[in-house]
Design a protein around this motif. Structure first.
Motif, PDB file in Angstrom:
ATOM      1  N   SER A 112      75.765  66.153 -16.865  1.00  0.00           N
ATOM      2  CA  SER A 112      74.701  66.071 -17.868  1.00  0.00           C
ATOM      3  C   SER A 112      75.060  67.021 -18.999  1.00  0.00           C
ATOM      4  CB  SER A 112      73.373  66.499 -17.225  1.00  0.00           C
ATOM      5  OG  SER A 112      72.394  66.700 -18.210  1.00  0.00           O
ATOM      6  N   GLN A 157      67.890  70.299 -17.947  1.00  0.00           N
ATOM      7  CA  GLN A 157      68.002  69.366 -16.814  1.00  0.00           C
ATOM      8  C   GLN A 157      68.964  69.925 -15.754  1.00  0.00           C
ATOM      9  OE1 GLN A 157      70.045  65.483 -17.576  1.00  0.00           O
ATOM     10  NE2 GLN A 157      68.156  64.673 -16.707  1.00  0.00           N
ATOM     11  N   GLU A 194      64.928  61.498 -13.331  1.00  0.00           N
ATOM     12  CA  GLU A 194      65.487  62.721 -12.732  1.00  0.00           C
ATOM     13  C   GLU A 194      64.876  62.969 -11.347  1.00  0.00           C
ATOM     14  OE1 GLU A 194      65.700  66.185 -15.449  1.00  0.00           O
ATOM     15  OE2 GLU A 194      64.844  67.319 -13.774  1.00  0.00           O
ATOM     16  N   PHE A 249      73.987  61.658 -15.247  1.00  0.00           N
ATOM     17  CA  PHE A 249      72.876  61.350 -16.149  1.00  0.00           C
ATOM     18  C   PHE A 249      73.399  60.686 -17.427  1.00  0.00           C
ATOM     19  CE2 PHE A 249      70.931  64.667 -13.527  1.00  0.00           C
ATOM     20  CZ  PHE A 249      69.712  64.072 -13.248  1.00  0.00           C
TER      21      PHE A 249
END
Ligand code: NAD
Length: 501
Positions: free
Chosen positions: A439, A444, A419, A278
């Motif tokens: 990440s 998340q 996502e 990410f």
């Protein structure tokens, strides 16, 4: 009569003596058929040694020895403290033979010798030691009963004779992962190493005698899957088969187990593990782990992070750094201390990987780096089975390099923007063994942990394993867990006792 040991001469000047026979009843024998096979050094393509080739008749002899041992001195006739002591002895002996085992593993498998010495061999000793510590902590339980004067309790008992069929990517470690929990629980084991990498198991067999295991408790039968593996999976007096290898062979073993005596089966199979990076990730750290995830062990890792998904906002920068890291990656002589990547295990595997690379090119993926066999400047390694570390970008479902396990240093990369899209891409595979998430956003990460279908998730790292943490797959990656307490449970039966007093 015991066949003569083979001598393995290594580039460091050592000459290691390794038993060459079939190991049954604590001694080495010629195979019943008298046949032999060759093991090859993957770095040079040259023959390394000739060993006894087992067959169904050797499995028959191993089962007979194991049955006698189980019924007379092992199984319920052994004590947890005895098993603990023997496993701890075994672990110490593996540590003592670190140099020998590491060099043998490298000559047989192609992995850099420093890696075998830093990871494979010490981790194998650690695994045997962990199960040595666990052997006297296997407990049943008492369960309160409400009706009448009754008590119920459970006894945890060994299964009996366990067949263990292992692959060539981590030969000594796979042997330790399987032997440790099975022996701790009191089972007898018949180990079949992969035909490409027979040496370290033979050395382990020799050390098991020094450790003090009674005859018949451990057998090692080298041979081909279609004969020795098949004889194990179909045998009527083998109570379990534990297998690590390809999904195709796993299916055959499960079928054979069902059609014979319904033996228990645990399967640790292939993977096509996703790694999701990410935009909040620490890019430098993620690049390092992504490299390790796909290139460690020449990419011959069931959990290899072979599908990489990078968020579009950081894609260009990430790929620049990743390609540079791949270019700096040192391929070559497994005995050189700076080598990170040795040869693939065999000519067959090298060719399989090169075919997959060609399919990637044909199906429209872009080669960012690598893309062919690696040529050594040193004439000695010209016939070695090397492959260049390779990255494909623009990858999508439907390409073989995305859908199929390659088992080599080949990474398939694609971008994502949300996502939700990343989760969909990550789970879009028949496999479910490992996955990585990079990440810095804790919420998340939690959502990803819950959403991704994989037996092991690595967050901001990759490939870490521990003897105390269960390991295994979901979906077509298999079932049952190795390592940790769960592995011992997979080698035990639970007997329930209802007692009226
Ligand atoms: P394989 O699954 O055929 O071999 C693994 C083990 O199974 C070996 O010991 C082999 O002798 C044995 N075996 C083979 N056929 C058998 C049978 N019919 N019954 C019982 N045992 C049998 O794997 P392979 O052909 O050496 O490699 C092919 C592919 O498998 C690789 O490219 C890779 O994708 C995958 N693989 C996965 C792992 C893993 O750790 N999950 C390990 C090795 C290979």
């Amino acid at each position: 009569r015991a066949p003569a040991p083979v001598t393995i001469s290594t580039p460091t000047g050592n000459k290691w003596q390794v038993p060459s026979g079939i190991f049954i009843n604590n001694s080495f024998h010629a195979s019943v058929s008298g046949k032999t096979f060759d093991s090859v050094n993957p770095a040079t393509g040259e023959k390394l040694c000739t060993l006894a080739l087992g067959g169904a008749a050797d499995i028959e002899a191993a089962v007979k020895a194991a049955r006698t041992a189980f019924d007379t001195v092992w199984g319920k006739r052994s004590t947890p403290t005895q098993r603990s002591r023997l496993l701890l002895n075994f672990a110490d002996l593996v540590d003592k033979h670190l140099d020998e085992l590491s060099e043998l593993e490298s000559m047989d498998n192609g992995k850099p010798v420093w890696m075998a010495s830093a990871f494979d061999v010490p981790d194998s000793a650690g695994c045997l030691r962990y199960y040595g510590g666990l052997a006297d902590k296997i407990e049943g339980k008492t369960i309160e009963q409400t009706e009448g004067e009754k008590i119920a309790y459970t006894r945890i008992e060994p299964l009996g004779i366990c067949g263990q069929i292992i692959p060539w990517n981590y030969p000594i470690q796979m042997a330790a992962w399987k032997l440790g929990p099975a022996l701790a629980a009191g089972n007898c084991v018949i180990l079949k190493p992969a035909e490409q990498t027979p040496l370290s198991a033979l050395k382990l067999a020799e050390l098991s005698v020094q450790a003090g295991f009674p005859p018949g408790v451990i057998s090692v039968v080298n041979g081909y899957g279609a004969e020795v593996g098949e004889a194990i999976s179909t045998h009527m007096d083998i109570q379990k088969v534990a297998f690590t290898g390809s999904t195709a062979t796993g299916k055959r073993i499960m079928k054979a187990a069902a059609e014979s005596n319904m033996k228990k089966v645990t399967l640790e199979l292939g993977g096509k593990s996703p790694v999701v990076v990410f935009e909040s990730a620490d890019i430098e750290q993620a690049v390092r782990w992504v490299c390790l995830g796909i290139l460690f062990n020449q990419g011959q890792d069931c959990t290899a992070g072979s599908r990489l998904f990078v968020q579009d906002s950081i894609y260009e920068q990430f790929m620049r750094e990743l390609v540079a890291a791949f270019k700096a990656h040192k391929v070559g002589d497994p005995f050189h201390e700076l080598t990170f990547q040795g040869p693939q295990v065999s000519k067959v595997q090298q060719q399989k990987i090169l075919d997959m690379i060609e399919s990637g090119k044909r199906q429209g993926a872009k080669v960012e780096v690598g893309g062919k066999a690696w040529q050594s400047p040193d004439a000695k390694f010209r016939n070695g089975f090397f492959v260049e570390p390779t990255i494909f970008s623009g990858c999508r479902k439907g390409m073989r390099i995305v859908d199929e396990e390659i088992f080599g240093p080949v990474l398939a990369v694609a971008k994502f923007s949300t996502e939700e899209e990343a989760i969909k891409l990550a789970n879009d595979t028949e496999y479910g063994l490992g996955a990585g998430v990079f990440s810095e956003n804790a919420s998340q990460i939690q959502r990803m942990v819950s959403a991704i279908d994989a037996g092991t998730l690595w967050i901001n790292n990759y490939t870490a394993l521990s003897n105390s943490v269960p390991f295994g797959g979901m979906k077509a990656s298999g079932f049952g867990r190795e390592l940790g307490v769960d592995a011992v449970k997979a080698y035990c039966d639970v007997k329930a006792i209802h007692w009226n007093y």
